[in-house]
Design a protein around this motif. Structure first.
Motif, PDB file in Angstrom:
ATOM      1  N   GLN A  59       0.825  -1.205   0.000  1.00 19.76           N
ATOM      2  CA  GLN A  59       0.000   0.000   0.000  1.00 19.76           C
ATOM      3  C   GLN A  59       0.860   1.257   0.000  1.00 19.76           C
ATOM      4  OE1 GLN A  59      -3.422  -0.064  -0.244  1.00 19.76           O
ATOM      5  NE2 GLN A  59      -3.050  -2.236  -0.584  1.00 19.76           N
ATOM      6  N   GLY A  60       0.291   2.338  -0.496  1.00 23.10           N
ATOM      7  CA  GLY A  60       0.994   3.604  -0.543  1.00 23.10           C
ATOM      8  C   GLY A  60       1.845   3.675  -1.795  1.00 23.10           C
ATOM      9  N   PHE A  61       2.274   4.874  -2.141  1.00 22.79           N
ATOM     10  CA  PHE A  61       3.088   5.016  -3.344  1.00 22.79           C
ATOM     11  C   PHE A  61       4.554   4.862  -2.975  1.00 22.79           C
ATOM     12  CE2 PHE A  61       5.520   7.477  -6.438  1.00 22.79           C
ATOM     13  CZ  PHE A  61       5.181   6.762  -7.566  1.00 22.79           C
ATOM     14  N   LEU A  62       5.173   3.800  -3.459  1.00 26.52           N
ATOM     15  CA  LEU A  62       6.565   3.500  -3.136  1.00 26.52           C
ATOM     16  C   LEU A  62       7.502   3.770  -4.301  1.00 26.52           C
ATOM     17  CD1 LEU A  62       5.884   0.161  -1.262  1.00 26.52           C
ATOM     18  CD2 LEU A  62       6.246   2.418  -0.269  1.00 26.52           C
ATOM     19  N   GLY A  63       6.993   4.391  -5.345  1.00 26.16           N
ATOM     20  CA  GLY A  63       7.826   4.665  -6.509  1.00 26.16           C
ATOM     21  C   GLY A  63       8.170   3.378  -7.238  1.00 26.16           C
ATOM     22  N   PRO A  64       9.253   3.397  -7.993  1.00 28.17           N
ATOM     23  CA  PRO A  64       9.625   2.214  -8.775  1.00 28.17           C
ATOM     24  C   PRO A  64       9.834   0.964  -7.917  1.00 28.17           C
ATOM     25  CG  PRO A  64      10.989   4.096  -9.379  1.00 28.17           C
ATOM     26  CD  PRO A  64      10.151   4.519  -8.221  1.00 28.17           C
ATOM     27  N   MET A  65      10.253   1.146  -6.673  1.00 24.28           N
ATOM     28  CA  MET A  65      10.500  -0.029  -5.820  1.00 24.28           C
ATOM     29  C   MET A  65       9.223  -0.821  -5.551  1.00 24.28           C
ATOM     30  SD  MET A  65      13.664  -0.336  -5.589  1.00 24.28           S
ATOM     31  CE  MET A  65      13.679  -1.770  -4.534  1.00 24.28           C
ATOM     32  N   GLY A  66       8.077  -0.166  -5.561  1.00 22.89           N
ATOM     33  CA  GLY A  66       6.821  -0.887  -5.401  1.00 22.89           C
ATOM     34  C   GLY A  66       6.594  -1.854  -6.557  1.00 22.89           C
ATOM     35  N   GLY A  67       6.861  -1.399  -7.776  1.00 19.61           N
ATOM     36  CA  GLY A  67       6.728  -2.259  -8.954  1.00 19.61           C
ATOM     37  C   GLY A  67       7.792  -3.332  -9.007  1.00 19.61           C
ATOM     38  N   ILE A  68       9.004  -2.972  -8.616  1.00 18.17           N
ATOM     39  CA  ILE A  68      10.094  -3.948  -8.596  1.00 18.17           C
ATOM     40  C   ILE A  68       9.781  -5.053  -7.601  1.00 18.17           C
ATOM     41  CG2 ILE A  68      12.516  -4.260  -7.929  1.00 18.17           C
ATOM     42  CD1 ILE A  68      13.020  -1.463  -9.269  1.00 18.17           C
ATOM     43  N   HIS A  69       9.311  -4.670  -6.413  1.00 17.16           N
ATOM     44  CA  HIS A  69       8.952  -5.656  -5.378  1.00 17.16           C
ATOM     45  C   HIS A  69       7.882  -6.613  -5.896  1.00 17.16           C
ATOM     46  CE1 HIS A  69       6.207  -6.892  -2.098  1.00 17.16           C
ATOM     47  NE2 HIS A  69       7.349  -7.269  -1.535  1.00 17.16           N
ATOM     48  N   ALA A  70       6.800  -6.075  -6.455  1.00 13.68           N
ATOM     49  CA  ALA A  70       5.696  -6.915  -6.931  1.00 13.68           C
ATOM     50  C   ALA A  70       6.161  -7.859  -8.035  1.00 13.68           C
ATOM     51  CB  ALA A  70       4.549  -6.036  -7.434  1.00 13.68           C
ATOM     52  N   ALA A  71       6.961  -7.360  -8.962  1.00 12.03           N
ATOM     53  CA  ALA A  71       7.440  -8.191 -10.072  1.00 12.03           C
ATOM     54  C   ALA A  71       8.340  -9.314  -9.574  1.00 12.03           C
ATOM     55  CB  ALA A  71       8.182  -7.326 -11.082  1.00 12.03           C
ATOM     56  N   LEU A  72       9.209  -9.015  -8.616  1.00 13.08           N
ATOM     57  CA  LEU A  72      10.088 -10.048  -8.084  1.00 13.08           C
ATOM     58  C   LEU A  72       9.292 -11.108  -7.323  1.00 13.08           C
ATOM     59  CD1 LEU A  72      13.061  -7.808  -6.977  1.00 13.08           C
ATOM     60  CD2 LEU A  72      13.095  -9.514  -8.796  1.00 13.08           C
ATOM     61  N   TRP A 118      15.783 -14.367 -12.459  1.00 17.45           N
ATOM     62  CA  TRP A 118      16.301 -13.056 -12.818  1.00 17.45           C
ATOM     63  C   TRP A 118      15.211 -12.219 -13.465  1.00 17.45           C
ATOM     64  CZ3 TRP A 118      20.856 -11.128 -11.308  1.00 17.45           C
ATOM     65  CH2 TRP A 118      21.826 -12.019 -10.849  1.00 17.45           C
ATOM     66  N   VAL A 119      15.045 -10.979 -12.960  1.00 19.55           N
ATOM     67  CA  VAL A 119      14.020 -10.074 -13.486  1.00 19.55           C
ATOM     68  C   VAL A 119      14.677  -8.733 -13.797  1.00 19.55           C
ATOM     69  CG1 VAL A 119      11.776  -8.997 -13.096  1.00 19.55           C
ATOM     70  CG2 VAL A 119      12.291 -11.211 -12.042  1.00 19.55           C
ATOM     71  N   GLY A 120      14.493  -8.271 -15.038  1.00 16.22           N
ATOM     72  CA  GLY A 120      15.040  -6.992 -15.464  1.00 16.22           C
ATOM     73  C   GLY A 120      13.961  -5.935 -15.535  1.00 16.22           C
ATOM     74  N   PHE A 121      14.396  -4.686 -15.457  1.00 13.93           N
ATOM     75  CA  PHE A 121      13.463  -3.561 -15.430  1.00 13.93           C
ATOM     76  C   PHE A 121      13.920  -2.437 -16.347  1.00 13.93           C
ATOM     77  CE2 PHE A 121      13.156  -5.846 -11.506  1.00 13.93           C
ATOM     78  CZ  PHE A 121      11.791  -5.984 -11.327  1.00 13.93           C
ATOM     79  N   ALA A 122      12.944  -1.786 -16.967  1.00  9.51           N
ATOM     80  CA  ALA A 122      13.184  -0.605 -17.789  1.00  9.51           C
ATOM     81  C   ALA A 122      11.981   0.324 -17.619  1.00  9.51           C
ATOM     82  CB  ALA A 122      13.352  -0.992 -19.253  1.00  9.51           C
ATOM     83  N   SER A 139      17.688  -2.048 -14.564  1.00  3.90           N
ATOM     84  CA  SER A 139      18.346  -2.955 -13.623  1.00  3.90           C
ATOM     85  C   SER A 139      17.953  -4.398 -13.878  1.00  3.90           C
ATOM     86  CB  SER A 139      17.981  -2.554 -12.185  1.00  3.90           C
ATOM     87  OG  SER A 139      16.578  -2.482 -12.040  1.00  3.90           O
ATOM     88  N   LEU A 140      18.726  -5.288 -13.268  1.00  2.26           N
ATOM     89  CA  LEU A 140      18.463  -6.728 -13.333  1.00  2.26           C
ATOM     90  C   LEU A 140      18.679  -7.272 -11.933  1.00  2.26           C
ATOM     91  CD1 LEU A 140      17.894  -9.259 -15.144  1.00  2.26           C
ATOM     92  CD2 LEU A 140      20.376  -9.464 -15.397  1.00  2.26           C
ATOM     93  N   TYR A 141      17.651  -7.886 -11.375  1.00  4.81           N
ATOM     94  CA  TYR A 141      17.669  -8.388 -10.002  1.00  4.81           C
ATOM     95  C   TYR A 141      17.564  -9.906  -9.974  1.00  4.81           C
ATOM     96  CZ  TYR A 141      16.428  -3.787  -7.952  1.00  4.81           C
ATOM     97  OH  TYR A 141      16.414  -2.487  -7.539  1.00  4.81           O
ATOM     98  N   HIS A 142      18.286 -10.520  -9.071  1.00  2.00           N
ATOM     99  CA  HIS A 142      18.042 -11.920  -8.750  1.00  2.00           C
ATOM    100  C   HIS A 142      16.990 -11.915  -7.657  1.00  2.00           C
ATOM    101  CE1 HIS A 142      18.437 -16.041  -7.425  1.00  2.00           C
ATOM    102  NE2 HIS A 142      19.140 -16.277  -8.528  1.00  2.00           N
ATOM    103  N   LYS A 143      15.997 -12.758  -7.750  1.00  6.42           N
ATOM    104  CA  LYS A 143      14.870 -12.681  -6.816  1.00  6.42           C
ATOM    105  C   LYS A 143      15.052 -13.451  -5.511  1.00  6.42           C
ATOM    106  CE  LYS A 143      11.748 -16.345  -8.054  1.00  6.42           C
ATOM    107  NZ  LYS A 143      10.349 -16.623  -8.284  1.00  6.42           N
ATOM    108  N   LYS A 144      16.221 -14.007  -5.244  1.00 11.71           N
ATOM    109  CA  LYS A 144      16.385 -14.868  -4.074  1.00 11.71           C
ATOM    110  C   LYS A 144      16.057 -14.185  -2.746  1.00 11.71           C
ATOM    111  CE  LYS A 144      21.404 -14.418  -4.133  1.00 11.71           C
ATOM    112  NZ  LYS A 144      22.610 -15.184  -4.344  1.00 11.71           N
ATOM    113  N   TYR A 145      16.198 -12.888  -2.655  1.00 11.14           N
ATOM    114  CA  TYR A 145      15.894 -12.186  -1.404  1.00 11.14           C
ATOM    115  C   TYR A 145      14.487 -11.610  -1.377  1.00 11.14           C
ATOM    116  CZ  TYR A 145      20.879 -12.553  -0.743  1.00 11.14           C
ATOM    117  OH  TYR A 145      22.156 -13.036  -0.607  1.00 11.14           O
ATOM    118  N   TRP A 146      13.720 -11.812  -2.445  1.00 11.43           N
ATOM    119  CA  TRP A 146      12.430 -11.165  -2.586  1.00 11.43           C
ATOM    120  C   TRP A 146      11.263 -12.141  -2.547  1.00 11.43           C
ATOM    121  CZ3 TRP A 146      12.228  -5.843  -3.179  1.00 11.43           C
ATOM    122  CH2 TRP A 146      13.464  -5.228  -3.338  1.00 11.43           C
ATOM    123  N   ALA A 147      11.517 -13.395  -2.329  1.00 11.30           N
ATOM    124  CA  ALA A 147      10.441 -14.400  -2.374  1.00 11.30           C
ATOM    125  C   ALA A 147       9.334 -14.063  -1.386  1.00 11.30           C
ATOM    126  CB  ALA A 147      10.991 -15.793  -2.093  1.00 11.30           C
ATOM    127  N   GLY A 148       8.128 -14.073  -1.895  1.00 14.34           N
ATOM    128  CA  GLY A 148       6.928 -13.947  -1.100  1.00 14.34           C
ATOM    129  C   GLY A 148       6.677 -12.667  -0.490  1.00 14.34           C
TER     130      GLY A 148
END
Length: 145
Positions: free
Chosen positions: A73-86, A93-97, A136-145
Motif C-alpha cells: 500500500q501507498g506510493f513506493l515509486g519504482p521499488m513498489g513495482g520492482i517488489h511486486a514483479a520479483l 532473474w528479473v530486469g526492469f526498464a 536494472s536486473l535483479y536476482h529474486k532470491k531475497y524477494w520471495a513472497g
C-alpha cells in the motif's frame, strides 16, 4: 553466462508522472504512439517474457503485456513495482526498464545478461556519470513472497 531466455523483463509504468504534469508517462504520445508502445516494441525484439508494472490504466497497458500491480500500500515509486514483479516472477532473474525511454537500447537484455557473474545479485545501469537504477536486473532470491 545468463541467457536472455532465463530472464523476465518488466516495463515500469506505475509512476505518478510528477515531472510530466501528473500525466501517466506511458500514455504520452510520441510520433502518434504512446511511449509504452515504443518501449514495448524495443524490448519485445529482445525477449518474449515481458510484463508491465502499472497501478492505473491497467486495461490499456494489458493490450501490450500482462500487468502487475503493486502489492504494498501507498506510493513506493519504482521499488513498489520492482517488489511486486520479483514476488510474482517464475524466473530467478528479473530486469526492469522505464516506460518513458522510447529509444531503449537494442541490446539491453543481452548486455545485462552478459554482465552477470556468479556472485551477482543486482545489476544497475550506469551512463558513465551516474547510476540509472530503473534500468536494472535483479536476482529474486531475497524477494520471495
Amino acid at each position: 553466462m545468463l541467457l536472455p531466455k532465463d530472464t523476465s523483463w518488466v516495463i515500469l509504468a506505475g509512476g505518478q508522472g510528477k515531472r510530466m504534469g501528473e500525466k501517466d508517462k506511458g500514455l504520452i504520445l510520441l510520433n502518434g504512439r504512446p511511449l509504452i508502445a515504443h518501449v514495448f516494441e524495443r524490448l519485445s525484439a529482445q525477449t518474449s517474457d515481458i510484463r508491465i508494472s502499472a497501478n492505473q490504466n491497467v486495461e490499456f497497458y494489458s493490450q501490450f503485456a500482462p500487468v502487475i500491480k503493486d502489492h504494498l500500500q501507498g506510493f513506493l515509486g519504482p521499488m513498489g513495482g520492482i517488489h511486486a514483479a520479483l514476488c510474482e516472477s517464475k524466473k530467478d532473474w528479473v530486469g526492469f526498464a522505464p516506460c518513458d525511454c522510447p529509444a531503449l537500447t537494442e541490446n539491453l537484455v543481452e548486455r545485462f545478461c552478459s554482465a552477470v557473474k556468479e556472485e551477482s545479485e543486482i545489476l544497475v545501469a550506469h551512463d558513465g556519470q551516474s547510476a540509472q537504477p530503473v534500468f536494472s536486473l535483479y536476482h529474486k532470491k531475497y524477494w520471495a513472497g
